[in-house]
Motif scaffolding. Sequence first.
Motif, short mmCIF file in Angstrom:
data_model
loop_
_atom_site.label_atom_id
_atom_site.label_comp_id
_atom_site.label_asym_id
_atom_site.label_seq_id
_atom_site.Cartn_x
_atom_site.Cartn_y
_atom_site.Cartn_z
N THR A 139 32.66 45.44 42.88
CA THR A 139 32.68 46.85 43.26
C THR A 139 33.66 47.62 42.40
O THR A 139 33.34 48.71 41.89
N ALA A 140 34.87 47.08 42.24
CA ALA A 140 35.90 47.77 41.46
C ALA A 140 35.45 47.97 40.01
O ALA A 140 35.62 49.06 39.44
N ARG A 141 34.86 46.96 39.43
CA ARG A 141 34.41 47.07 38.04
C ARG A 141 33.27 48.06 37.90
O ARG A 141 33.18 48.79 36.91
N ALA A 142 32.39 48.09 38.90
CA ALA A 142 31.30 49.06 38.85
C ALA A 142 31.82 50.48 38.97
O ALA A 142 31.25 51.41 38.38
N VAL A 143 32.91 50.68 39.72
CA VAL A 143 33.54 52.00 39.82
C VAL A 143 34.22 52.36 38.51
O VAL A 143 34.26 53.53 38.12
N GLY A 144 34.76 51.34 37.82
CA GLY A 144 35.45 51.58 36.56
C GLY A 144 36.87 51.08 36.52
O GLY A 144 37.62 51.39 35.61
N VAL A 145 37.26 50.26 37.51
CA VAL A 145 38.61 49.67 37.54
C VAL A 145 38.48 48.21 37.11
O VAL A 145 37.88 47.39 37.80
N GLU A 146 39.07 47.89 35.95
CA GLU A 146 38.90 46.57 35.35
C GLU A 146 40.08 45.63 35.59
O GLU A 146 40.04 44.47 35.17
N ASN A 147 41.12 46.08 36.24
CA ASN A 147 42.32 45.25 36.40
C ASN A 147 41.99 43.93 37.09
O ASN A 147 41.29 43.93 38.11
N PRO A 148 42.47 42.82 36.56
CA PRO A 148 42.16 41.52 37.16
C PRO A 148 42.87 41.31 38.49
O PRO A 148 44.00 41.74 38.68
N LEU A 149 42.20 40.62 39.40
CA LEU A 149 42.74 40.26 40.70
C LEU A 149 42.93 38.75 40.71
O LEU A 149 41.96 38.00 40.56
N VAL A 150 44.17 38.29 40.86
CA VAL A 150 44.51 36.88 40.66
C VAL A 150 45.17 36.30 41.90
O VAL A 150 46.17 36.86 42.39
N ASN A 151 44.64 35.19 42.40
CA ASN A 151 45.29 34.44 43.47
C ASN A 151 45.70 33.08 42.90
O ASN A 151 44.88 32.18 42.75
N PRO A 152 46.99 32.91 42.57
CA PRO A 152 47.42 31.65 41.95
C PRO A 152 47.29 30.44 42.87
O PRO A 152 47.37 29.31 42.40
N TYR A 153 47.12 30.67 44.18
CA TYR A 153 47.14 29.57 45.15
C TYR A 153 45.79 29.38 45.82
O TYR A 153 45.72 28.79 46.91
N ARG A 154 44.75 29.83 45.18
CA ARG A 154 43.43 29.80 45.82
C ARG A 154 42.97 28.37 46.14
O ARG A 154 42.14 28.17 47.04
N LEU A 155 43.52 27.38 45.44
CA LEU A 155 43.13 25.99 45.68
C LEU A 155 44.32 25.14 46.13
O LEU A 155 44.34 23.92 45.94
N ALA A 156 45.29 25.79 46.78
CA ALA A 156 46.46 25.08 47.29
C ALA A 156 46.62 25.32 48.77
O ALA A 156 46.25 26.39 49.28
N THR A 157 47.14 24.35 49.48
CA THR A 157 47.49 24.56 50.89
C THR A 157 48.82 25.30 50.96
O THR A 157 49.55 25.39 49.97
N LYS A 158 49.16 25.79 52.15
CA LYS A 158 50.43 26.50 52.31
C LYS A 158 51.61 25.55 52.06
O LYS A 158 52.60 25.93 51.42
N GLY A 159 51.49 24.33 52.55
CA GLY A 159 52.56 23.35 52.33
C GLY A 159 52.72 23.02 50.86
O GLY A 159 53.86 22.84 50.37
N GLU A 160 51.62 22.93 50.13
CA GLU A 160 51.69 22.66 48.70
C GLU A 160 52.35 23.81 47.96
O GLU A 160 53.08 23.60 46.98
N MET A 161 52.10 25.04 48.41
CA MET A 161 52.77 26.19 47.82
C MET A 161 54.28 26.06 47.92
O MET A 161 55.01 26.23 46.93
#
Length: 446
Positions: free
Chosen positions: A282-304
């Motif tokens: 949606t953001a890119r279609a509007v014209g906002v290209e800034n990347p959205l990054v979750n560094p912990y998307r494949l980590a548990t809270k304890g692993e963080m």
Amino acid sequence: MTVFRVRLLPSADAPAPGEVLLDFAPGSAAATVQTNASFFSNTALPPAAADLLLLGVAAYCADRITERRETADAWTRDIGLRLPAHAPDAWPREKAERALGFLTGDRWDIRADPRSGTRTDTPRGLVERESLQADAVCLFSGGLDSLCGVVDLLEEDPERRMLLLSHYEGGQTPSAQARLFRRLRTHYGPRVRRQPLFLRPAPHHPAQEQPLPPGREATSRSRSLLFLTSALALASSLGPTVPVYLPENGYIGVNVPLTPARSGSFSTRTTHPHFLTLLEQTARAVGVENPLVNPYRLATKGEMLASSRNAELLRELAPLSVSCSHPEVARYARRPQGNCGYCFPCLIRRAAMARAGWDDPDDYPWDALSDRTLLDTESDRSADLRAVAIGTRPGRPDRDVLRNGPLPSGERLAFLDVWRRGSAEVRSWLTIGATGALAEQLERAA
């Protein structure tokens, strides 16, 4: 269907009969969207960023105003948004409706209209560009995940300058955010700055042309959309490649329903990878290209926590963070406010702290491992603990991970694995520390 019309000028866009006005005029008593004027300044946002921000503002206010209990199934609502846009003919209506529908579980009808008026009808920049000079924007809720993320990002690159975006309406949240920021600022100096956003549906004021309906919805699934669109708009004002960091553990991200009965209101999708994909589209279609990054998307809270780049600082600040669903509830029982200790986020928090060797039951007004009242089926406080005892049992089928939404192509096994590791993390904390009736229940559910 309840239709909400966003206006940027009180004299513009007269509402159709039955429409609810969302007058967005920061600092004006006539506004029906209440926000801190200090968040906005004289620097204009890029047009696309302004349009994206208005989507988040409108969706959040509409979500909070439209009560689910008034619908046929006491859940699914039909909500319309009428938004002023710089390029209404190119506005990605279907993408936005899909993203919002997945996030909130409602049916949305979103239409963009041409902006009316003059330059004064454009939301100004969030803060003056000269005062920011940041390399990245990071969501900063006051919770443990966002604290861990900020520490890691600042430690990872000693030259990185971070702008922390916070949203609040009241209660314990702004206090926790402010306390943590002060400590981070003391440690990292001017490399870290914070931009707090206060925003909510406005209470009645005589200056309003059309006050909002009095009812308020208790659920607020759209809050993450407001949070993320504000962050993306802020990053866009700094530059088209400035990233937005969303520090959130992957176990909560997929948020698999603990039981079949919790597949609705209890299993939110606020950081689900499918929602984040839809939002980016949606953001890119509007014209906002800034990347959205979750560094912990494949980590548990304890692993963080266990892999923190500055474990000493994180352990020192962790007790100041608030991860709780209802941090004010303890005052009604005349106990210290903060993390309650028995809601689902608090249980995940304690399991993660135990994984890192930092768990202290004295930090919570209720100790889930030993408090008998938390297993009383007549008490509302027992629901999450009982569900966690059932939902983290070994041997749950892989198909359960898809109950809360589709997963990114090519990463299903990775997300399935983080779900299993997260469940095992919580189960280990429970089984090692549980006593009395809870220990017996865990044994029966094994």
